[in-house]
Design a protein around this motif. Sequence first.
Motif, short mmCIF file in Angstrom:
data_model
loop_
_atom_site.label_atom_id
_atom_site.label_comp_id
_atom_site.label_asym_id
_atom_site.label_seq_id
_atom_site.Cartn_x
_atom_site.Cartn_y
_atom_site.Cartn_z
N ARG A 116 -1.75 -7.64 5.93
CA ARG A 116 -3.12 -7.93 5.51
C ARG A 116 -3.65 -6.72 4.75
N ASN A 117 -4.37 -6.99 3.66
CA ASN A 117 -4.92 -5.91 2.85
C ASN A 117 -6.13 -6.48 2.11
N GLU A 118 -7.30 -6.48 2.77
CA GLU A 118 -8.47 -7.16 2.21
C GLU A 118 -9.75 -6.72 2.90
N ARG B 199 -3.22 -1.01 12.30
CA ARG B 199 -4.44 -1.61 11.73
C ARG B 199 -5.32 -0.45 11.30
#
Length: 191
Positions: free
Chosen positions: A59-61, A99
């Motif tokens: 995830r990268n947002e 994270r």
Amino acid sequence: MAELQVHDRFLQPGARWHMGSDCHSLMNPVTRNWLLDRGSLTRRLKLLSGNEFQVIALRNETGPLLPEECKLLDLETGASGWIREVYLAGLGRPWVFARSIITCLDREAGDSPLFGLGEVPLGTVLFGDAPYQRSEIEVCRYLENGQAGQQDAEPLWARRSLFSRRRNRVLVQEVFLPQLWEELRKTALVK
């Protein structure tokens, strides 16, 4: 599916985080050495894997932050931030789930590499030419590790710390997965 199980650890209400220095008696020497090391985890994982290391982006947002994350970053509850979730893998196996929450008020001032790392390790920026200052390391021990049927399985350990430079802050949270401890045991047997 595995990343969802690990990610859920951060969603657990009441997870008890402690200053790492207060938890020495709960950890064996190897666990303590890895959790409380203030240097680059990327560097250590590359050494352990003989450079067979990779970042697997999950995830990268931009997204809503967890209440605990808002508190640690001095943000209002419900705030959004840049969320990056990855596996740090060695020898083709996920060793650490990470994270990271990035809040950069100086985004236009040259810190944009934090937002477009993709599969580049975050540690290359945090420990790079203009290193960030790291807060004390906190640790959390999850008593069950989600591996049904393994009564003697080790607990999942996590750590977190805040990296700061100017008005930029990065909260890094890492869950050390059983595969890492297995590799460390194998490496110790070989020596």
